[in-house]
Design an enzyme around this catalytic site. Structure first.
Site, mmCIF file in Angstrom:
data_model
loop_
_atom_site.group_PDB
_atom_site.id
_atom_site.type_symbol
_atom_site.label_atom_id
_atom_site.label_comp_id
_atom_site.label_asym_id
_atom_site.label_seq_id
_atom_site.Cartn_x
_atom_site.Cartn_y
_atom_site.Cartn_z
ATOM 1 N N ARG A 1 -7.421 -3.252 9.932
ATOM 2 C CA ARG A 1 -7.044 -1.872 9.592
ATOM 3 C C ARG A 1 -8.321 -1.087 9.341
ATOM 4 O O ARG A 1 -9.019 -1.326 8.358
ATOM 5 C CB ARG A 1 -6.129 -1.901 8.351
ATOM 6 C CG ARG A 1 -6.041 -0.597 7.615
ATOM 7 C CD ARG A 1 -4.901 -0.571 6.641
ATOM 8 N NE ARG A 1 -5.013 -1.488 5.516
ATOM 9 C CZ ARG A 1 -5.873 -1.380 4.511
ATOM 10 N NH1 ARG A 1 -6.789 -0.442 4.505
ATOM 11 N NH2 ARG A 1 -5.861 -2.241 3.516
ATOM 12 N N HIS B 1 -5.430 1.875 3.366
ATOM 13 C CA HIS B 1 -4.027 1.432 3.417
ATOM 14 C C HIS B 1 -3.094 2.608 3.759
ATOM 15 O O HIS B 1 -2.252 2.526 4.640
ATOM 16 C CB HIS B 1 -3.648 0.805 2.073
ATOM 17 C CG HIS B 1 -2.211 0.462 1.946
ATOM 18 N ND1 HIS B 1 -1.638 -0.597 2.623
ATOM 19 C CD2 HIS B 1 -1.214 1.033 1.226
ATOM 20 C CE1 HIS B 1 -0.346 -0.657 2.323
ATOM 21 N NE2 HIS B 1 -0.069 0.314 1.483
ATOM 22 N N TYR C 1 -12.787 -1.809 -2.165
ATOM 23 C CA TYR C 1 -12.561 -3.258 -2.039
ATOM 24 C C TYR C 1 -13.085 -3.864 -0.733
ATOM 25 O O TYR C 1 -12.870 -5.027 -0.462
ATOM 26 C CB TYR C 1 -11.073 -3.595 -2.220
ATOM 27 C CG TYR C 1 -10.128 -2.827 -1.312
ATOM 28 C CD1 TYR C 1 -9.871 -3.276 -0.021
ATOM 29 C CD2 TYR C 1 -9.504 -1.664 -1.745
ATOM 30 C CE1 TYR C 1 -9.014 -2.584 0.818
ATOM 31 C CE2 TYR C 1 -8.639 -0.957 -0.916
ATOM 32 C CZ TYR C 1 -8.395 -1.426 0.363
ATOM 33 O OH TYR C 1 -7.548 -0.733 1.197
HETATM 34 C C1 LIG Z 1 8.848 -5.981 -2.056
HETATM 35 C C2 LIG Z 1 7.634 -5.106 -2.152
HETATM 36 N N1 LIG Z 1 6.657 -5.428 -3.019
HETATM 37 C C3 LIG Z 1 5.568 -4.652 -3.126
HETATM 38 C C4 LIG Z 1 5.451 -3.518 -2.368
HETATM 39 C C5 LIG Z 1 4.219 -2.634 -2.515
HETATM 40 N N2 LIG Z 1 3.387 -2.712 -1.310
HETATM 41 C C6 LIG Z 1 3.454 -1.755 -0.379
HETATM 42 S S1 LIG Z 1 2.462 -2.066 0.911
HETATM 43 C C7 LIG Z 1 1.905 -3.494 0.215
HETATM 44 C C8 LIG Z 1 0.888 -4.346 0.940
HETATM 45 C C9 LIG Z 1 1.460 -4.964 2.157
HETATM 46 O O1 LIG Z 1 0.454 -5.532 2.939
HETATM 47 P P1 LIG Z 1 0.737 -6.191 4.332
HETATM 48 O O2 LIG Z 1 2.057 -6.897 4.330
HETATM 49 O O3 LIG Z 1 -0.441 -6.996 4.692
HETATM 50 O O4 LIG Z 1 0.938 -4.975 5.327
HETATM 51 P P2 LIG Z 1 -0.043 -3.794 5.733
HETATM 52 O O5 LIG Z 1 0.201 -2.667 4.736
HETATM 53 O O6 LIG Z 1 -1.437 -4.296 5.693
HETATM 54 O O7 LIG Z 1 0.399 -3.401 7.081
HETATM 55 C C10 LIG Z 1 2.495 -3.710 -1.014
HETATM 56 C C11 LIG Z 1 2.212 -4.854 -1.897
HETATM 57 C C12 LIG Z 1 6.503 -3.203 -1.480
HETATM 58 N N3 LIG Z 1 6.465 -2.152 -0.687
HETATM 59 N N4 LIG Z 1 7.572 -4.026 -1.384
#
Ligand SMILES: Cc1ncc(C[n+]2csc(CCOP(=O)(O)OP(=O)(O)O)c2C)c(N)n1
Length: 383
Positions: free
Chosen positions: A278, A282, A291
């Protein structure tokens, strides 16, 4: 005289100590064919590109250029207050597009909040695709019409939905494959485990596509899992795991097409891990410099998915200045339309808040609705 019981046992016959041998055991399936390759599959920069259809290569290029522009435009719209939030896929366009284009029209896509681009590549209207991220209460499109489930914000909950739909389709005899997209962080969720387990037990026609972009917000993969790779997790569920270079759109398209074809033919699910990065934060609400090091980002910029394909096509005589300009112009037209349409204020009715909560409103909701209506009327709005 009373005999004393002796604790000294008579020596037993030697054979009595030997346990009954257990029933013969062997693995229920041979794990070796399920293991991912040691290296992510790459096609660009290898002789295998020659096997790819030039028309497909040109289409992929046009989509990548459009996708890159879409990411830039949507991010700009957040800065202008026209979009509440945008999780960019700059740097991940090859994964988004290569995967989405591996589906047939009759198949289903189950995207996460990051996968707007996959939905747009599948033909969804670029503005509709941003409806949720704009802060509206509905998804902006009819999921059944487009065969695209709502962009899913709760991590990994789209995965069991995909398995359920794919399994049901198979029971009904419908020729449908579900592609379920998730991030590396999402693989730590219980829903990921449950979805993969059921999919393998039922041999459901579903493909799980993990985009390992290095981080779950600020959490690096090393803090997420101790597995050799995310693709290795497949073996524990009894399905094949595959590794692909997520910045190589031709490789992504090839691996996903193979997995979709396998699922369609009754071969069951596959877990594909795309290694990508990425480039942006985020979302627009995140500061990635807190980070990760700039050097890391620069290393990945050198492996940019758009440039990788552009260089390859140019070197093979499949793309010239005219082709590059045509793709850039088409992307600009899309961006200009997106800007114009997103700049128009959507007409929202605040009373919609109450409309679809329950089929029949509760007394509490009716009371709240009446209160809001009174407030709106007091503000002089006639409804
Ligand atoms: C069940 C749940 N827990 C926590 C969150 C908060 N949250 C939103 S995005 C994220 C990180 C997700 O990372 P990843 O799965 O690697 O996907 P990326 O955003 O990198 O595409 C988190 C912890 C959420 N949306 N849903």
């Amino acid at each position: 005289m009373q005999q004393r019981s002796s604790t000294v046992q008579e020596p037993l016959a030697e054979t009595a100590h030997r346990p009954t041998p257990p029933p013969a055991w062997r693995p229920r399936t041979d794990p070796a064919p399920l293991l991912p390759d040691t290296e992510p599959l790459r096609v660009l920069g290898t002789d295998a590109v020659a096997d790819a259809d030039p028309a497909l290569l040109r289409r992929l290029y046009a989509e990548l250029v459009r996708g890159r522009r879409y990411n830039a435009q949507a991010t700009a719209l957040t800065k202008q207050g026209r979009l509440a939030v945008y999780p960019s896929t700059t740097g991940q366009e090859a994964s988004e597009i290569g995967a989405a284009l591996a589906l047939e029209e009759r198949d289903w896509l189950f995207p996460s909040y990051r996968d707007t681009l996959a939905a747009v590549a599948r033909g969804l209207d670029p503005v509709q695709a941003l409806t949720l991220l704009r802060g509206d209460w509905h998804t902006g499109y009819d999921p059944r019409e487009h065969r695209i489930a709502p962009l899913c914000t709760p991590l990994a909950t789209q995965l069991p939905h995909a398995v359920g739909l794919a399994h049901a389709a198979r029971l009904k005899g419908d020729d449908v494959v579900a592609l379920a997209m998730v991030g590396d962080g999402g693989t730590s969720e219980g829903d990921f485990h449950e979805a993969l387990n059921f999919a393998a037990v039922w041999q459901a026609p579903v493909v799980f596509f993990v985009q390992n972009n290095g981080f779950a917000i600020s959490v690096p993969l090393a803090k997420q899992t101790a597995a050799p790779s995310l693709a290795h997790k497949a073996v524990g569920y009894g399905m094949p795991g595959r590794l692909v270079d997520g910045n190589d759109v031709v490789a992504v398209h090839q691996v996903l097409t193979e997995a979709v074809t396998r699922a369609r033919r009754g071969g069951g699910p596959t877990l594909v891990e795309a290694i990508t990065y990425r480039i942006d934060a985020h979302t627009n609400a995140d500061d990635a410099t807190r980070y990760r090091a700039d050097g890391e980002v620069e290393t990945w910029r050198a492996h940019d998915p758009v440039l990788l394909l552009e260089r390859e096509l140019t070197a093979r005589g499949l793309l010239d200045e005219e082709g590059r300009r045509a793709a850039a112009e088409a992307a600009e037209t899309m961006a200009a339309e997106l800007r114009e349409r997103m700049n128009a204020d959507p007409v929202l009715d605040p009373m919609d808040l109450f409309t679809h909560v329950y089929a029949e409103q509760t007394a509490q909701l009716r009371e709240q609705a009446a209160q809001l209506r009174a407030e709106l009327e007091a503000e002089g709005e006639s409804r």
